[in-house]
Design an enzyme around this catalytic site. Structure first.
Site, mmCIF file in Angstrom:
data_model
loop_
_atom_site.group_PDB
_atom_site.id
_atom_site.type_symbol
_atom_site.label_atom_id
_atom_site.label_comp_id
_atom_site.label_asym_id
_atom_site.label_seq_id
_atom_site.Cartn_x
_atom_site.Cartn_y
_atom_site.Cartn_z
ATOM 1 C CD GLU A 1 -1.063 0.640 3.667
ATOM 2 O OE1 GLU A 1 -1.515 1.790 3.499
ATOM 3 O OE2 GLU A 1 -1.235 -0.028 4.702
ATOM 4 C CE LYS B 1 1.042 2.299 14.850
ATOM 5 N NZ LYS B 1 0.935 2.141 13.399
#
Ligand code: PSU
Ligand code: MN
Length: 297
Positions: A21, A155
């Site tokens: 990405e 995260k």
């Protein structure tokens, strides 16, 4: 859509390719380290014998396989749009520059015929989502895109239990790579249980089985950060809590929230977070390349 020559060739010959990405470059890390890392990650894929295809949009052209200059451009240019899938047509029609998130990259990878994709961490259900409704497009896109996404979990800027629940609701299989615990990016620990596979061959087998059953969704491979680069959970929690509190105080929300948190965590940690980030992305790139190879066997 422009597909780089070597990728076209590899697609034709059924050779292993790994999509990467570009939001992680444009909105996930600071310049010039972001560019250096993007190039290094591509090198990791090549070393494992697969071809890297970093995806992005420049001046309205979708590019499958940015070259070095294009990666430099995306990493440096101002006003690069952060693209989830819904913004791709806007970016293309209006001839703008755009970096692809996990959702847009998965979508375009599938469109190009690439089935393995490596990233750092995926988006998910944000903390406080019951008030803000902030759930990343990544999750719904994975439910309808036929790719294997290798990430280091997510995260804890996100609500990880809710993120896993949502992935279950949406039918996205989450498989730990050599672990039964969903990894939380900088740390291998989250206390959340997932299924486990021990090799790239097993992942390839699960993927082929899924497709033979006609189940159209991604497989999320959760690959923990290597032990030697792991940061203690207590330390990470402090950085992240501080960044999340600051975002709340400043009223930062929507598309700006994740980039703000990523940048603040790098600052608060005095760069330690960035070093760990680099290592885990490289590790994901290697595993993705191995899976891509296993798929061709
Ligand atoms: N989480 C990270 N690093 C990242 C991202 C998320 O640890 O670079 C990026 C990815 O591109 C992901 C996107 O797809 O942020 C999710 O953004 P949002 O939360 O706005 O959906
Ligand atoms: Mn969001």
């Amino acid at each position: 859509m422009k597909v780089r020559e070597d990728i076209l060739e590899a697609l034709k010959n059924g050779e292993p390719i790994v999509a990467l990405e570009s939001t992680i470059i444009a909105h996930g890390m600071p310049y010039p380290k972001n560019v250096e890392i993007a190039i290094n990650v591509e090198e990791e894929v090549r070393k494992e014998g697969a071809i890297p295809a970093t995806i992005g949009v420049i001046n309205g052209e979708i590019i499958i396989g940015l070259n070095r200059d294009e990666i430099e451009y995306i990493g440096k240019a101002k006003g690069v749009l952060k693209l989830s899938t819904r913004e791709i047509p806007f970016c293309v029609a209006m001839k703008k520059d755009g970096a692809t998130t996990v959702s847009a990259t998965s979508y375009l990878a599938e469109l190009a015929g690439i089935s393995v994709f490596a990233t750092g961490g995926i988006g998910g259900v944000h903390r406080g989502a019951s008030d803000t409704f902030d759930i990343s497009r990544d999750l719904d896109e994975l439910s309808q895109t036929d790719v294997i996404v290798v990430s280091a979990g997510a995260k804890s800027i996100l609500d990880l239990p809710k993120t896993l629940e949502y992935l279950e609701t949406k039918g996205v299989l989450v498989v730990g790579f050599g672990t039964n615990e969903f990894p939380a990016f900088y740390t291998r620990k989250s206390g959340l249980e997932i299924l486990k596979a021990d090799s790239e061959r097993e992942i390839a087998k699960i993927y082929k089985t899924k497709n033979s059953l006609g189940i159209e969704s991604a497989i999320l491979v959760a690959n923990p950060i290597p032990k030697e680069y792991e940061i203690e959970k207590e330390v990470v929690d402090k950085w992240i809590d501080r960044a999340v509190n600051e975002a709340n105080e400043k009223g930062i929300k929507g598309k700006a929230l994740t980039p703000f948190l990523l940048a603040r965590i790098v600052e608060i940690s005095e760069g330690k977070a960035l070093d760990a980030n680099i290592e885990l992305v490289k590790n994901n790139a290697r595993v993705a390349a191995k899976i891509a190879k296993a798929l061709t066997q």
